[in-house]
Design an enzyme around this catalytic site. Structure first.
Site, PDB file in Angstrom:
ATOM      1  N   CYS A  76      -5.831 -54.372  70.325  1.00  0.00           N
ATOM      2  CA  CYS A  76      -6.416 -55.566  69.692  1.00  0.00           C
ATOM      3  C   CYS A  76      -7.069 -56.564  70.652  1.00  0.00           C
ATOM      4  CB  CYS A  76      -5.346 -56.289  68.876  1.00  0.00           C
ATOM      5  SG  CYS A  76      -4.564 -55.281  67.602  1.00  0.00           S
ATOM      6  N   HIS A 137      -6.006 -63.746  67.843  1.00  0.00           N
ATOM      7  CA  HIS A 137      -5.262 -62.959  68.842  1.00  0.00           C
ATOM      8  C   HIS A 137      -5.892 -62.996  70.229  1.00  0.00           C
ATOM      9  CE1 HIS A 137      -2.418 -59.240  69.343  1.00  0.00           C
ATOM     10  NE2 HIS A 137      -1.997 -60.313  69.984  1.00  0.00           N
TER      11      HIS A 137
END
Length: 574
Positions: A76, A137
């Site tokens: 990610c 994130h």
């Protein structure tokens, strides 16, 4: 003709010309939609015939589908950093040297540096309204709780609503743990050890079996307290620390209510489009799906043929359909570039006996999430729709990258300002059919700082080659993933790995220095140097092809044929 009559005739022409100029100068809108952990084999338009994704399939049929669309990282944080900046994560410091390849704590100081430039920041400078709905994130703070140095607002997004971290199992009680599970267990065992030791020493002191110093008991108590705090505060309260929702820089829900998250994110995305329908906007809709824990939305529960994962994927398709519907309802379709993708491949190893498979399917491609070299970890869906600008149903099989979005958006927004070193390329020539080949001659496939593989697409060729420098050790042996550890490591765990590579490379060089220089023909031999090691290559076509005057023959050539005398043979073998 009077002046007023002439003006009456010219006025419609002036207005028409003005409207044409306005249409030419009108900047396009951008709606970028990214799913978390989606496998390329999960969608109907990429070959899946058992999960229903009609809205995403329609997006592909009305636009351009990329079949070799590559994420710059298989996890990610680094993949999203590369996507946002158009540069490999290594350039922005978002690549790890150890086993941890993503940000683990929202309270950490790591994140996308303020010195980096995102496509949102470039478009913001071009007058765009910019919004991020969903997962970020890429960090929040650097030195203090309120500095927000890594926050989306500091990276070009005027509006942010969503998860500054990510959705993960710790967000839902009973779904298990994701963050440093082995370290948590070690700290838990250490806490229990101190507790048992303290109770034992107290019993020994009270019973009079041994004389135990009181201050030793106090020390043991405080050591146990510290061990418990080191484990409990950061790990047992992860749902509180990491699972939050922010609107811009304000925390509005902590911990978040996961059950209603999909509807709230969709509503925010639709409202952003409505608020900005009259002027150029960029919306990055970063879905919380389809990362675990999987949602249990009643409208989709039990409706698919693939359990809860299939239910979630069909909910994703419904959400995408609603976003398309919103864009179309405001008459924005012809001036809006819509893009659909995933941040990396599906998580093969994520499953359990109760729910079954919880990670995505990567189709025919080997590997998955966390595998930087295998296609299953980095090949993702790539769909563009722009009616009137992009031909419907077009398929591009050339290598492309998530990093290409940055220069593509810059180009379409009219941003011609100088930029730093980019690793992506403007996709519009490929998407519009004006170019036949990708500008990516080479692609470098990283996992963390480790170069796992390199892809080469020779100019003027349809071929694509890939060299692997590292491949993970699957477990158990014969499996297609790292099921024992639940995720593969990016680097070799052999302590002497670097030494092995260095020593063998030097050995190869020494060995080759002792070999003859390559000579492919007699002509080359005559031109070669007089080095003592030079030899004539005896395995060229010129050397190995048949020459009649060199053919051994019994009898008169070409009538060759004879048999050994039987008597001679018998006397020899007697």
């Amino acid at each position: 003709m009077s002046r007023f009559a002439m003006l009456a005739l010219l006025l419609p022409l002036i207005l028409t010309a003005g409207s044409d100029v306005s249409a030419v100068e009108q900047k396009p809108n951008f709606v970028l939609m990214m799913v978390d952990d989606l496998g390329i084999g999960d969608l109907g338009c990429y070959g899946n015939d058992t999960i229903r994704t009609p809205n995403i399939d329609r997006l592909a049929s009305e636009g351009v589908k990329l079949t070799q669309h590559i994420a710059a990282a298989p996890l990610c944080s680094p993949s999203r950093a590369a996507f946002m900046t158009g540069r490999y994560a290594l350039r922005s410091g978002m690549a790890s040297t150890g086993r941890v390849q993503v940000l683990l704590f929202l309270g950490g100081s790591g994140g996308l540096p303020a010195s980096e430039t995102t496509f949102a920041k470039r478009l913001q400078q071009q007058g765009y309204s910019t919004g991020l709905i969903g997962k970020w994130h890429l960090g929040v703070n650097c030195e203090s709780r309120g500095d927000h140095c890594h926050h989306p607002n500091q990276h070009g997004f005027s509006y942010f609503y969503g998860l500054p971290f990510t959705l993960f199992n710790d967000c839902v009680p009973g779904e298990g743990r994701d963050v440093l599970v082995d370290l948590q267990q070690t700290l838990q065992h250490l806490t229990l050890l101190f507790g048992v030791g303290l109770l034992t020493m107290v019993f020994v002191r009270v019973s009079g079996l041994l004389e135990v110093n009181f201050w030793f008991l106090v020390l043991l108590f405080f050591l146990g307290l510290v061990a418990a705090a080191v484990w409990y505060v950061p790990f047992a309260l992860l749902q509180t620390w990491n699972c939050i929702i922010m609107r811009n820089q304000e925390v509005i829900e902590q911990p978040m209510t996961v059950e209603t998250l999909p509807q709230r994110l969709l509503g925010e995305a639709q409202n952003f489009i409505r608020r900005n329908a009259d002027h150029p906007f960029l919306l990055f809709f970063s879905l919380a799906h389809i990362h675990t824990p999987l949602f249990k939305s009643p409208a989709f529960a039990g409706k698919s043929r693939h359990g809860r994962y299939g239910d979630n994927l069909e909910e994703v398709d419904w959400i995408i359909g609603k976003v398309i519907e919103t864009v179309d309802s405001f008459g924005l379709a012809n001036n809006t570039l819509m893009y659909f993708t995933s941040d990396h491949g599906g998580h093969l190893e994520d499953s359990d006996a109760h729910i079954g498979q919880k990670g995505g399917w990567n189709g025919i491609y080997k590997g998955g999430k966390a595998m930087g070299g295998w296609e299953g970890g980095i090949r993702v869906p790539g769909i563009f729709r722009w009616p009137g600008r992009l031909a419907a149903g077009r398929v591009v099989e050339e290598p492309t990258s998530l990093m290409d979005l940055y220069p593509t958006l810059k180009y379409l927004a009219g941003d011609k300002q100088p930029d730093r070193e980019l690793d992506g390329y403007n996709l519009m020539p490929l998407l519009e059919g004006k170019a036949a080949q990708s500008q990516h001659e080479f692609m470098f496939h990283y996992c963390g700082i480790y170069l796992n593989a390199v892809r080469w697409h020779p100019p003027g060729s349809d071929s694509v080659f890939k060299v692997h420098f590292f491949t993970p050790n699957f477990s158990p042996p014969g499996a297609g993933g790292c099921y024992d550890t639940k995720v593969c490591l990016c680097h070799d765990t052999e302590p002497r790995y670097a030494e092995v590579l260095e020593r063998t490379a030097k050995a190869v060089m020494r060995h080759r220095s002792t070999l003859p220089q390559e000579v492919t023909s007699a002509d080359d031999a005559s031109k070669a140097s007089t080095d003592v090691h030079d030899v004539l290559n005896q395995m060229t076509w010129e050397k190995i092809l048949w020459r009649p005057w060199l053919q051994p023959c019994c009898g008169t050539f070409p009538f060759c044929g004879c048999k050994e005398d039987a008597a001679t043979y018998e006397s020899t073998t007697a």
